[in-house]
Write a protein that holds these residues in place. Structure first.
Motif, PDB file in Angstrom:
ATOM      1  N   ALA A   1     -58.963  25.481-123.279  1.00 52.02           N
ATOM      2  CA  ALA A   1     -58.934  24.495-122.202  1.00 52.02           C
ATOM      3  C   ALA A   1     -58.573  23.111-122.735  1.00 52.02           C
ATOM      4  O   ALA A   1     -57.876  22.338-122.072  1.00 52.02           O
ATOM      5  CB  ALA A   1     -60.294  24.456-121.494  1.00 52.02           C
ATOM      6  N   ILE A   2     -59.043  22.785-123.949  1.00 53.95           N
ATOM      7  CA  ILE A   2     -58.699  21.499-124.573  1.00 53.95           C
ATOM      8  C   ILE A   2     -57.198  21.411-124.804  1.00 53.95           C
ATOM      9  O   ILE A   2     -56.566  20.377-124.559  1.00 53.95           O
ATOM     10  CB  ILE A   2     -59.468  21.324-125.893  1.00 53.95           C
TER      11      ILE A   2
ATOM     12  N   ASP B   1     -54.860  22.906-123.143  1.00 54.75           N
ATOM     13  CA  ASP B   1     -54.194  22.730-121.846  1.00 54.75           C
ATOM     14  C   ASP B   1     -54.344  21.290-121.356  1.00 54.75           C
ATOM     15  O   ASP B   1     -53.391  20.683-120.857  1.00 54.75           O
ATOM     16  CB  ASP B   1     -54.785  23.695-120.810  1.00 54.75           C
ATOM     17  N   LEU B   2     -55.559  20.734-121.487  1.00 53.22           N
ATOM     18  CA  LEU B   2     -55.791  19.367-121.027  1.00 53.22           C
ATOM     19  C   LEU B   2     -54.994  18.364-121.840  1.00 53.22           C
ATOM     20  O   LEU B   2     -54.469  17.388-121.307  1.00 53.22           O
ATOM     21  CB  LEU B   2     -57.292  19.039-121.102  1.00 53.22           C
TER      22      LEU B   2
ATOM     23  N   LYS C   1     -52.942  14.949-120.717  1.00 51.27           N
ATOM     24  CA  LYS C   1     -53.790  13.769-120.860  1.00 51.27           C
ATOM     25  C   LYS C   1     -53.696  13.238-122.288  1.00 51.27           C
ATOM     26  O   LYS C   1     -53.917  13.974-123.245  1.00 51.27           O
ATOM     27  CB  LYS C   1     -55.241  14.124-120.514  1.00 51.27           C
TER      28      LYS C   1
ATOM     29  N   ILE D   1     -58.564  12.230-124.938  1.00 52.63           N
ATOM     30  CA  ILE D   1     -59.669  13.053-124.454  1.00 52.63           C
ATOM     31  C   ILE D   1     -60.978  12.431-124.924  1.00 52.63           C
ATOM     32  O   ILE D   1     -61.184  12.222-126.115  1.00 52.63           O
ATOM     33  CB  ILE D   1     -59.548  14.506-124.969  1.00 52.63           C
TER      34      ILE D   1
ATOM     35  N   ASP E   1     -64.828  13.875-120.838  1.00 56.86           N
ATOM     36  CA  ASP E   1     -63.895  14.953-120.529  1.00 56.86           C
ATOM     37  C   ASP E   1     -64.412  16.281-121.074  1.00 56.86           C
ATOM     38  O   ASP E   1     -64.364  17.324-120.399  1.00 56.86           O
ATOM     39  CB  ASP E   1     -62.516  14.669-121.138  1.00 56.86           C
TER      40      ASP E   1
ATOM     41  N   MET F   1     -65.636  19.574-119.104  1.00 52.88           N
ATOM     42  CA  MET F   1     -64.927  20.836-119.368  1.00 52.88           C
ATOM     43  C   MET F   1     -65.897  21.978-119.665  1.00 52.88           C
ATOM     44  O   MET F   1     -65.792  23.072-119.109  1.00 52.88           O
ATOM     45  CB  MET F   1     -63.978  20.645-120.549  1.00 52.88           C
TER      46      MET F   1
ATOM     47  N   ASP G   1     -54.341   8.129-116.839  1.00 47.99           N
ATOM     48  CA  ASP G   1     -54.440   9.579-116.951  1.00 47.99           C
ATOM     49  C   ASP G   1     -55.899  10.043-116.905  1.00 47.99           C
ATOM     50  O   ASP G   1     -56.250  11.094-117.430  1.00 47.99           O
ATOM     51  CB  ASP G   1     -53.779  10.075-118.240  1.00 47.99           C
TER      52      ASP G   1
ATOM     53  N   LEU H   1     -59.446  11.595-116.068  1.00 50.83           N
ATOM     54  CA  LEU H   1     -59.863  12.854-115.478  1.00 50.83           C
ATOM     55  C   LEU H   1     -60.607  12.533-114.191  1.00 50.83           C
ATOM     56  O   LEU H   1     -61.620  11.837-114.196  1.00 50.83           O
ATOM     57  CB  LEU H   1     -60.783  13.601-116.449  1.00 50.83           C
TER      58      LEU H   1
ATOM     59  N   HIS I   1     -60.210  17.314-112.841  1.00 50.01           N
ATOM     60  CA  HIS I   1     -58.830  17.591-113.248  1.00 50.01           C
ATOM     61  C   HIS I   1     -58.068  16.271-113.228  1.00 50.01           C
ATOM     62  O   HIS I   1     -58.395  15.372-112.433  1.00 50.01           O
ATOM     63  CB  HIS I   1     -58.173  18.583-112.279  1.00 50.01           C
ATOM     64  N   PRO I   2     -57.043  16.110-114.085  1.00 52.71           N
ATOM     65  CA  PRO I   2     -56.251  14.874-114.029  1.00 52.71           C
ATOM     66  C   PRO I   2     -55.564  14.649-112.687  1.00 52.71           C
ATOM     67  O   PRO I   2     -55.312  13.516-112.290  1.00 52.71           O
ATOM     68  CB  PRO I   2     -55.226  15.068-115.159  1.00 52.71           C
TER      69      PRO I   2
END
Length: 519
Positions: free
Chosen positions: A361-362, A364-365, A369, A372, A376, A380, A462, A464, A484-485
């Motif tokens: 997930a990191i 993908d984020l 973005k 982080i 965030d 998550m 950007d 979250l 989500h962003p």
């Protein structure tokens, strides 16, 4: 125990969860209990085991994960079956406590209990003795103590102490008392109760008149040595005294109170932030100690003073409550070990399987973005790990929107519903309305949207986005949260999360406002 030791009794998971919209599932309770243990609370009131099978299982699970340095407490009415059920849930704890209660005010005895004062005294003697037969760590609460006759209160407390109670709680159940008046009551009972020296006196103050913290502190000044609090002050009606406010009063004004407590104050903000994410309610900007504006200075005069000496306008530092500015290096190039170490620093112990989920997930984020932040990462892990498996799952969101007249916003949604993938497209007055309309069509439900709010978890363009929604259907209410962003995607996730919670509440027969006995 030293006479200047302040015992922090946390009821976030019991009285706090009774706050409308604050219901937690099992995994969320376990995560919150772990954080409260990191925070250093002395007593954790894990729940009311006799109220439901779900509460019993949650208290038992919290008991089994708890360490040796924390007392795990269960609530029980002054009834043998409640006390027996409570003991069954907490008996595996290293330090179990049974907390039983009974009303002592004329108003409650007459209209709620329909018992005479003599009958109430007999019940106290019988049930406290029952609890003491299981454990020497017994707390007795005189419900509605602040509206009780002083001398009857002394008699009730003496009876409980003689029967085996080692902690006596004198709650301001309905938030009626004024600080000086409440302090006078606490002082009177301590001085006039036979056997008072054998017990620790406690207070549990509600905030109906905005005096929960003030009343708690006034009681500590005259001899109470346990305070019953909840993170961010959540609880019945207007809530409880806020843990972080009581603790920082004791710490910052140690010169006035002369008390020591075992709270790791650097865990205060992380604890309140975690609670905020679990229950889907943002911390108000002007909230004392942990709000976004608690350490903000806009006035030029204040700013000038801060530049010259921070103590001119700050009586505590952001770092002292866990509000530190952090430059994170966690991102798309970070390795698993770095991610593991970072989450451990934030208080999360993840299994290899859980670590892999958040690691992906990191990545993908990080694609969407630039920076982080801790917040965030906390959002998550809460979203990916600690949510109960869902019957509704959002797979894809697509939005078309334009300022051109005559072209309504359009949403296309793909979802899993009980394991079956379904898709639908539709219109709405705005993009969020379109998303919610289509989701309702897919799942076949039409709940009422009671509240919708957006909060930026972090700064920057950007940031979250965190969306919170509250919905209701057929008398059942649920709160959902999504991050989500893209705020439209966050809105869709929040709405689906609320629908899952609604489904869970209907399945278990719960309501957002639990039928637990207030104090």
């Amino acid at each position: 125990m030293s006479s200047d030791r302040l015992i922090i009794f946390d009821t976030t998971l019991r009285d706090g969860e009774q706050s409308p919209g604050c219901t937690m599932n099992l995994q969320e309770k376990l995560r919150m209990a772990h954080q409260l243990e990191l925070l250093g609370v002395d007593v954790l009131e894990a729940g009311f085991p006799a109220s439901s099978q779900g509460d019993f299982e949650a208290v038992q699970a919290i008991t089994r994960q708890s360490g040796p340095n924390i007392q795990i407490c269960g609530l029980a009415r002054c009834m043998h079956k409640d006390i027996d059920r409570c003991w069954e849930a907490i008996k595996e704890a290293a330090n179990p406590r049974i907390h039983t209660f009974l009303s002592t005010s004329d108003l409650h005895m007459t209209y709620k209990l329909r018992k005479t004062p003599d009958e109430v005294i007999a019940m106290i003697k019988d049930c406290v003795a029952r609890a003491a037969s299981y454990t020497p760590n017994v707390e007795f609460s005189c419900e509605d103590a602040s509206r009780s006759d002083k001398d009857f209160l002394c008699k009730a407390c003496a009876t409980a102490i003689a029967a085996g109670a080692t902690t006596i709680n004198l709650p301001d159940t309905v938030g009626y008392a004024e600080p000086a008046e409440y302090a006078e009551l606490i002082d009177y009972v301590i001085r006039n109760t036979e056997g008072a020296e054998k017990a620790i006196f406690s207070v549990h103050c509600h905030d109906d008149l905005g005096l929960g913290v003030a009343n708690s502190l006034a009681a500590l000044k005259v001899g109470a040595r346990q305070v019953e609090v909840a993170l961010s002050g959540i609880g019945e009606r207007a809530g409880n005294a806020a843990l972080e406010e009581v603790v920082m009063n004791a710490v910052v004004r140690k010169d006035y109170f002369g008390l020591e407590c075992g709270i790791d104050t650097a865990q205060l903000y992380p604890s309140c932030r975690l609670l905020s994410m679990i229950i889907g309610k943002p911390i108000p900007n002007n909230k004392a100690i942990v709000g976004a504006n608690a350490f903000a200075h806009e006035s030029g005069i204040h700013q000038d003073g801060m530049i010259k000496n921070r103590q001119t306008y700050e009586i505590m530092t952001p770092a002292s409550v866990g509000r530190t500015e952090t430059n994170l290096v966690i991102g798309k190039h970070s390795g698993r070990n770095a991610v593991r170490v970072k989450f451990e620093a934030l208080g999360y112990k993840l299994t290899d399987e859980q670590l892999q989920v958040v690691f992906e997930a990191i990545k993908d984020l990080a694609d969407v973005k630039k920076t982080i932040y801790d917040e965030d990462l906390m959002a998550m892990v809460q979203e990916k790990i600690y949510r109960k498996p869902d019957v509704y799952r959002l797979n894809h969101v697509s939005i078309q929107s334009s300022d051109a007249g005559g072209i309504p916003p359009t949403a296309a949604i793909l979802m899993d519903v009980h394991g079956e993938e379904r898709g639908q497209a539709g219109f709405g007055a705005g993009p969020v309305d379109a998303v919610f309309n289509v989701i309702c069509q897919i799942v076949g439900r039409q709940p009422q949207l009671e509240n919708y709010s957006i909060n930026a978890i972090t700064g920057g363009s950007d940031a979250l986005g965190e969306v919170t929604v509250r919905i209701s259907e057929n008398g059942v209410k649920a709160v959902g949260r999504g991050a989500h962003p893209d705020v439209i995607v966050a809105s869709a996730k929040a709405y689906v999360n609320a629908l899952n919670r609604l489904e869970e509440l209907e399945t278990t027969g719960q309501r957002v406002h639990s039928q637990h006995a207030p104090e």
